[in-house]
Design a protein around this motif. Structure first.
Motif, PDB file in Angstrom:
ATOM      1  N   ILE A   3       0.639  -1.387  -0.155  1.00  0.00           N
ATOM      2  CA  ILE A   3       0.285   0.117   0.325  1.00  0.00           C
ATOM      3  C   ILE A   3       1.011   1.112  -0.552  1.00  0.00           C
ATOM      4  CG2 ILE A   3      -2.145   1.184   1.344  1.00  0.00           C
ATOM      5  CD1 ILE A   3      -2.476  -1.708   2.045  1.00  0.00           C
ATOM      6  N   GLN A   4       1.255   1.819  -1.168  1.00  0.00           N
ATOM      7  CA  GLN A   4       1.483   3.439  -0.596  1.00  0.00           C
ATOM      8  C   GLN A   4       0.534   4.219  -0.655  1.00  0.00           C
ATOM      9  OE1 GLN A   4       3.089   3.737  -4.505  1.00  0.00           O
ATOM     10  NE2 GLN A   4       5.369   5.826  -4.124  1.00  0.00           N
ATOM     11  N   LEU A   5       0.511   5.076  -0.085  1.00  0.00           N
ATOM     12  CA  LEU A   5      -0.301   6.710   0.022  1.00  0.00           C
ATOM     13  C   LEU A   5       0.217   7.348  -0.612  1.00  0.00           C
ATOM     14  CD1 LEU A   5      -2.042   8.539   1.474  1.00  0.00           C
ATOM     15  CD2 LEU A   5      -0.085   9.103   3.280  1.00  0.00           C
ATOM     16  N   ILE A   6      -0.387   7.999  -1.746  1.00  0.00           N
ATOM     17  CA  ILE A   6      -0.377   9.180  -2.525  1.00  0.00           C
ATOM     18  C   ILE A   6       0.079  10.543  -1.873  1.00  0.00           C
ATOM     19  CG2 ILE A   6      -0.350  10.191  -4.650  1.00  0.00           C
ATOM     20  CD1 ILE A   6       0.967   7.423  -5.210  1.00  0.00           C
ATOM     21  N   ARG A   7      -1.631  11.053  -1.765  1.00  0.00           N
ATOM     22  CA  ARG A   7      -2.072  11.860  -1.267  1.00  0.00           C
ATOM     23  C   ARG A   7      -3.009  11.863  -0.338  1.00  0.00           C
ATOM     24  NH1 ARG A   7      -0.898  16.679  -4.755  1.00  0.00           N
ATOM     25  NH2 ARG A   7      -3.115  16.009  -5.505  1.00  0.00           N
ATOM     26  N   ASN A   8      -3.620  12.850   0.841  1.00  0.00           N
ATOM     27  CA  ASN A   8      -4.821  12.234   1.562  1.00  0.00           C
ATOM     28  C   ASN A   8      -5.516  11.658   1.503  1.00  0.00           C
ATOM     29  OD1 ASN A   8      -6.561  14.276   2.023  1.00  0.00           O
ATOM     30  ND2 ASN A   8      -8.053  13.057   0.560  1.00  0.00           N
ATOM     31  N   ALA A   9      -6.473  10.668   0.777  1.00  0.00           N
ATOM     32  CA  ALA A   9      -7.324   9.488   0.381  1.00  0.00           C
ATOM     33  C   ALA A   9      -6.637   8.583  -0.369  1.00  0.00           C
ATOM     34  CB  ALA A   9      -8.312   9.323   0.595  1.00  0.00           C
ATOM     35  N   THR A  10      -6.036   9.217  -1.335  1.00  0.00           N
ATOM     36  CA  THR A  10      -5.249   8.057  -2.739  1.00  0.00           C
ATOM     37  C   THR A  10      -3.658   7.353  -2.509  1.00  0.00           C
ATOM     38  OG1 THR A  10      -5.911  10.751  -3.879  1.00  0.00           O
ATOM     39  CG2 THR A  10      -4.412   9.059  -5.227  1.00  0.00           C
ATOM     40  N   LEU A  11      -4.293   6.336  -2.545  1.00  0.00           N
ATOM     41  CA  LEU A  11      -3.484   5.289  -2.374  1.00  0.00           C
ATOM     42  C   LEU A  11      -3.330   4.152  -3.992  1.00  0.00           C
ATOM     43  CD1 LEU A  11      -5.565   3.962   0.388  1.00  0.00           C
ATOM     44  CD2 LEU A  11      -3.412   4.803   1.059  1.00  0.00           C
ATOM     45  N   ILE A  12      -2.027   3.888  -3.409  1.00  0.00           N
ATOM     46  CA  ILE A  12      -2.207   2.679  -5.117  1.00  0.00           C
ATOM     47  C   ILE A  12      -1.815   1.492  -4.011  1.00  0.00           C
ATOM     48  CG2 ILE A  12      -0.306   1.463  -6.484  1.00  0.00           C
ATOM     49  CD1 ILE A  12      -0.217   4.628  -7.339  1.00  0.00           C
ATOM     50  N   VAL A  13      -2.885   0.340  -4.266  1.00  0.00           N
ATOM     51  CA  VAL A  13      -3.115  -0.516  -3.685  1.00  0.00           C
ATOM     52  C   VAL A  13      -2.532  -2.605  -4.276  1.00  0.00           C
ATOM     53  CG1 VAL A  13      -3.971  -2.781  -1.858  1.00  0.00           C
ATOM     54  CG2 VAL A  13      -4.798  -0.198  -1.826  1.00  0.00           C
TER      55      VAL A  13
END
Length: 253
Positions: A3-13
């Motif tokens: 799981i990568q946090l991009i910014r705010n609630a934007t994630l790459i899972v």
């Protein structure tokens, strides 16, 4: 999973071999006005730049999940840059129709028994605040991921701690939980997503789960800093179960 946090609630899972993009808020820093009736009216959104190039975020996506259509979860930039043929999941038919009107061709409403490429996706409930705020803020959702080769993942979405969140935890026994924990709030009515006490409630409900706190310090109406949450977790002795990523930071779990 990764799981990568991009910014705010934007994630790459990255889960069971598939790349999911969650709640894309992809504009450059300062493009949008501040959210009204809230703090920091001199600060435009988003407050931070994307931590990685936008092409790294959108390339090779297998599916997008949009928990609801508020600007900081589904913005104009996302509508412009995401490929229109990408598989995209929404919380209800109303949201699906709005997404289709932006040109997206493969939009599906999440159910409690959705299966995508062998991955079980279960839509979950949320309340975007308490009291009168629930109706004001509108419908929101979360999602549980399950696969035989992965830990169970619960992305709670824009919700405070309440009965349905507790029920989801007890029903699905997630080993990893992502909570939107910036205590974002309007000037009246209290937080519209989890604050530090809510995060502690999540921990108490499932003490062995790993909790990742996101949706922090990215829009003008934030109310809880990463530093304060980390300090609170240390005081309450659950730091070992809590991840508070910086923008761009990733974890393999």
């Amino acid at each position: 999973m990764n799981i990568q946090l991009i910014r705010n609630a934007t994630l790459i899972v990255n889960y069971a071999g598939k790349k999911f993009l969650i709640d894309p808020f992809l504009a450059e820093k300062g493009v949008y006005p501040p959210f009204p009736n809230s703090a920091r009216q001199d600060q435009h959104n988003p407050l931070q730049n994307l931590p990685v190039p936008i092409n790294d975020i959108i390339d090779h996506i297998d599916a997008v999940i949009v928990t609801h259509l508020h600007l900081d979860h589904w913005d104009d930039t996302a509508k412009e840059v995401l490929p229109k043929h990408v598989k995209l999941f929404t919380q209800n038919e109303e949201d699906a129709n709005k997404v289709r009107s932006a040109g997206f061709q493969h939009v599906e409403v999440l159910q409690e028994d959705t299966v995508f490429e062998g991955i079980q996706l279960t839509k979950t409930k949320g309340e975007h605040g308490r009291g009168d705020l629930v109706n004001l803020m509108g419908h929101v959702s979360g999602v549980v991921f399950k696969h035989q080769e992965e830990k169970t993942l619960y992305i709670a979405g824009d919700t405070v701690w309440y009965q349905s969140v507790e029920e989801t935890i007890h029903t699905h026994n997630p080993e990893v939980i992502v909570v939107n924990a910036g205590a974002n709030q309007l000037l009246e009515g209290g937080p519209i997503i989890m604050d530090k006490e809510d995060v502690y409630e999540v921990h108490q409900a499932t003490p062995t789960a790993t909790i990742m706190a996101v949706h922090m310090e990215a829009a003008n109406h934030w109310g809880l800093s990463r530093q304060e949450l980390r300090r609170f977790a240390a005081e309450k002795d659950f730091s070992s179960q809590l991840l508070v990523p910086e923008d761009g930071e990733a974890y393999t779990l």
